[in-house]
Design a protein around this motif. Structure first.
Motif, PDB file in Angstrom:
ATOM      1  N   LYS A 100       0.837  -1.154  -0.145  1.00 53.35           N
ATOM      2  CA  LYS A 100       0.144  -0.023   0.069  1.00 53.35           C
ATOM      3  C   LYS A 100       0.844   1.220  -0.011  1.00 53.35           C
ATOM      4  CE  LYS A 100      -3.831   2.164   2.263  1.00 53.35           C
ATOM      5  NZ  LYS A 100      -4.776   2.112   3.403  1.00 53.35           N
ATOM      6  N   TYR A 101       2.037   1.300   0.947  1.00 56.34           N
ATOM      7  CA  TYR A 101       2.793   2.629   1.135  1.00 56.34           C
ATOM      8  C   TYR A 101       4.026   2.474   0.252  1.00 56.34           C
ATOM      9  CZ  TYR A 101      -1.108   3.298   4.710  1.00 56.34           C
ATOM     10  OH  TYR A 101      -2.026   3.689   5.203  1.00 56.34           O
ATOM     11  N   ILE A 102       4.831   1.447   0.057  1.00 57.59           N
ATOM     12  CA  ILE A 102       6.067   1.410  -0.438  1.00 57.59           C
ATOM     13  C   ILE A 102       6.362   1.084  -2.040  1.00 57.59           C
ATOM     14  CG2 ILE A 102       8.326   0.483   0.070  1.00 57.59           C
ATOM     15  CD1 ILE A 102       7.383   1.990   2.415  1.00 57.59           C
ATOM     16  N   VAL A 103       5.556   0.263  -2.375  1.00 56.22           N
ATOM     17  CA  VAL A 103       5.689  -0.231  -3.838  1.00 56.22           C
ATOM     18  C   VAL A 103       5.569   0.823  -4.885  1.00 56.22           C
ATOM     19  CG1 VAL A 103       4.654  -1.754  -5.573  1.00 56.22           C
ATOM     20  CG2 VAL A 103       5.132  -2.630  -3.265  1.00 56.22           C
ATOM     21  N   GLY A 104       4.526   1.748  -4.675  1.00 54.41           N
ATOM     22  CA  GLY A 104       4.315   2.796  -5.531  1.00 54.41           C
ATOM     23  C   GLY A 104       5.418   3.824  -5.457  1.00 54.41           C
ATOM     24  N   LYS A 105       6.175   3.924  -4.549  1.00 53.35           N
ATOM     25  CA  LYS A 105       7.174   5.000  -4.582  1.00 53.35           C
ATOM     26  C   LYS A 105       8.567   4.571  -4.790  1.00 53.35           C
ATOM     27  CE  LYS A 105       7.323   7.670  -0.816  1.00 53.35           C
ATOM     28  NZ  LYS A 105       7.253   9.114  -1.303  1.00 53.35           N
ATOM     29  N   VAL A 106       8.842   3.265  -5.351  1.00 51.12           N
ATOM     30  CA  VAL A 106      10.078   2.583  -5.788  1.00 51.12           C
ATOM     31  C   VAL A 106      10.585   3.224  -6.907  1.00 51.12           C
ATOM     32  CG1 VAL A 106      11.541   0.723  -5.973  1.00 51.12           C
ATOM     33  CG2 VAL A 106       9.813   0.728  -3.944  1.00 51.12           C
ATOM     34  N   PRO A 107      11.494   3.862  -6.951  1.00 49.34           N
ATOM     35  CA  PRO A 107      12.028   4.397  -8.319  1.00 49.34           C
ATOM     36  C   PRO A 107      12.341   3.243  -9.348  1.00 49.34           C
ATOM     37  CG  PRO A 107      13.178   5.642  -6.460  1.00 49.34           C
ATOM     38  CD  PRO A 107      12.411   4.399  -6.119  1.00 49.34           C
ATOM     39  N   SER A 108      12.309   3.455 -10.576  1.00 50.88           N
ATOM     40  CA  SER A 108      12.431   2.578 -11.571  1.00 50.88           C
ATOM     41  C   SER A 108      13.754   1.780 -11.643  1.00 50.88           C
ATOM     42  CB  SER A 108      12.099   2.748 -12.830  1.00 50.88           C
ATOM     43  OG  SER A 108      12.933   3.776 -13.382  1.00 50.88           O
ATOM     44  N   ASN A 109      14.868   2.649 -11.134  1.00 51.47           N
ATOM     45  CA  ASN A 109      16.115   1.967 -11.042  1.00 51.47           C
ATOM     46  C   ASN A 109      16.548   1.314  -9.740  1.00 51.47           C
ATOM     47  OD1 ASN A 109      15.748   4.609  -9.896  1.00 51.47           O
ATOM     48  ND2 ASN A 109      18.077   4.704  -9.644  1.00 51.47           N
ATOM     49  N   VAL A 110      15.451   1.121  -8.862  1.00 49.26           N
ATOM     50  CA  VAL A 110      15.744   0.521  -7.347  1.00 49.26           C
ATOM     51  C   VAL A 110      14.860  -0.807  -7.638  1.00 49.26           C
ATOM     52  CG1 VAL A 110      15.346   0.406  -4.977  1.00 49.26           C
ATOM     53  CG2 VAL A 110      16.037   2.614  -6.277  1.00 49.26           C
ATOM     54  N   LYS A 111      15.796  -1.966  -7.302  1.00 50.82           N
ATOM     55  CA  LYS A 111      15.238  -3.296  -7.053  1.00 50.82           C
ATOM     56  C   LYS A 111      14.698  -3.371  -5.757  1.00 50.82           C
ATOM     57  CE  LYS A 111      16.026  -7.935  -7.989  1.00 50.82           C
ATOM     58  NZ  LYS A 111      16.882  -9.282  -7.780  1.00 50.82           N
ATOM     59  N   LEU A 112      13.430  -3.625  -5.477  1.00 52.29           N
ATOM     60  CA  LEU A 112      12.687  -4.069  -4.400  1.00 52.29           C
ATOM     61  C   LEU A 112      12.668  -5.448  -4.232  1.00 52.29           C
ATOM     62  CD1 LEU A 112      11.238  -3.015  -2.122  1.00 52.29           C
ATOM     63  CD2 LEU A 112       9.031  -2.994  -3.308  1.00 52.29           C
ATOM     64  N   ASN A 113      13.063  -5.936  -3.002  1.00 57.99           N
ATOM     65  CA  ASN A 113      12.888  -7.263  -2.540  1.00 57.99           C
ATOM     66  C   ASN A 113      12.195  -7.447  -1.467  1.00 57.99           C
ATOM     67  OD1 ASN A 113      14.970  -8.509  -4.720  1.00 57.99           O
ATOM     68  ND2 ASN A 113      16.374  -7.139  -3.295  1.00 57.99           N
ATOM     69  N   ILE A 114      11.049  -8.249  -1.377  1.00 53.79           N
ATOM     70  CA  ILE A 114      10.189  -8.263  -0.229  1.00 53.79           C
ATOM     71  C   ILE A 114      10.275  -9.622  -0.050  1.00 53.79           C
ATOM     72  CG2 ILE A 114       7.654  -8.148   0.574  1.00 53.79           C
ATOM     73  CD1 ILE A 114       7.163  -6.134  -1.737  1.00 53.79           C
ATOM     74  N   LYS A 115      10.636 -10.059   1.135  1.00 50.14           N
ATOM     75  CA  LYS A 115      10.865 -11.349   1.735  1.00 50.14           C
ATOM     76  C   LYS A 115       9.627 -11.597   2.599  1.00 50.14           C
ATOM     77  CE  LYS A 115      14.978 -12.956   2.453  1.00 50.14           C
ATOM     78  NZ  LYS A 115      16.392 -12.918   3.231  1.00 50.14           N
ATOM     79  N   LYS A 116       8.533 -12.229   2.117  1.00 51.83           N
ATOM     80  CA  LYS A 116       7.304 -12.616   2.609  1.00 51.83           C
ATOM     81  C   LYS A 116       7.624 -13.876   3.395  1.00 51.83           C
ATOM     82  CE  LYS A 116       5.086 -10.579  -1.448  1.00 51.83           C
ATOM     83  NZ  LYS A 116       3.939 -10.932  -2.269  1.00 51.83           N
ATOM     84  N   PRO A 117       6.492 -14.113   4.315  1.00 53.08           N
ATOM     85  CA  PRO A 117       6.647 -15.579   4.973  1.00 53.08           C
ATOM     86  C   PRO A 117       6.230 -16.577   3.747  1.00 53.08           C
ATOM     87  CG  PRO A 117       4.950 -13.941   5.947  1.00 53.08           C
ATOM     88  CD  PRO A 117       5.509 -13.229   4.644  1.00 53.08           C
ATOM     89  N   CYS A 118       6.533 -17.644   4.272  1.00 48.88           N
ATOM     90  CA  CYS A 118       6.459 -18.897   3.324  1.00 48.88           C
ATOM     91  C   CYS A 118       4.992 -19.187   3.404  1.00 48.88           C
ATOM     92  CB  CYS A 118       7.199 -20.410   3.974  1.00 48.88           C
ATOM     93  SG  CYS A 118       6.661 -21.578   3.003  1.00 48.88           S
TER      94      CYS A 118
END
Length: 125
Positions: A100-118
């Motif tokens: 909701k709050y982070i994904v839309g703010k990530v610049p295109s040149n930044v790789k976002l890794n979200i480590k979710k629960p299994c």
């Protein structure tokens, strides 16, 4: 420790003073949660770290495996860190806050890794 959970309007998040950090390339936050202060810190990093290349948000604190896809780790030999129901619930809340709050703010040149629960071992029922 009790944290104010982020909810509702994004505009209610505090902004930190403008200061650009030109040397920060990689950031990893272990135990990322849905606390308002954690969301604010992450937004500040995204806004001010002008050389940022990788941002990793691990929703489970102290997990002793590094694979981003915890389901793949489960299929290899099972999750190596059994965790409590509260931590599982908090991790799922953190994933929702990231979406909701982070994904839309990530610049295109930044790789976002979200480590979710299994999804096999750490489902919320």
């Amino acid at each position: 420790m009790k944290h104010d959970s982020v909810s509702g309007d994004y505009s209610l998040l505090r902004k930190m003073p403008e200061h650009h950090h030109v040397s920060i390339k990689n950031v990893k936050i272990d135990g990322f949660c849905s606390a308002k202060s954690m969301i604010e810190l992450t937004c500040h990093i995204l806004d001010s770290a002008t050389s940022l290349e990788n941002l990793t948000l691990d929703t489970i604190y102290g997990a002793d495996y590094e694979h981003v896809d915890r389901l793949a780790v489960h299929e290899i030999g099972g999750c190596s860190s059994p965790i409590g129901k509260r931590m599982i619930r908090d991790a799922h809340k953190a994933v929702l806050a990231i979406e909701k709050y982070i994904v839309g703010k990530v610049p295109s040149n930044v790789k976002l890794n979200i480590k979710k629960p299994c999804s096999q071992c750490h489902s919320v029922k």
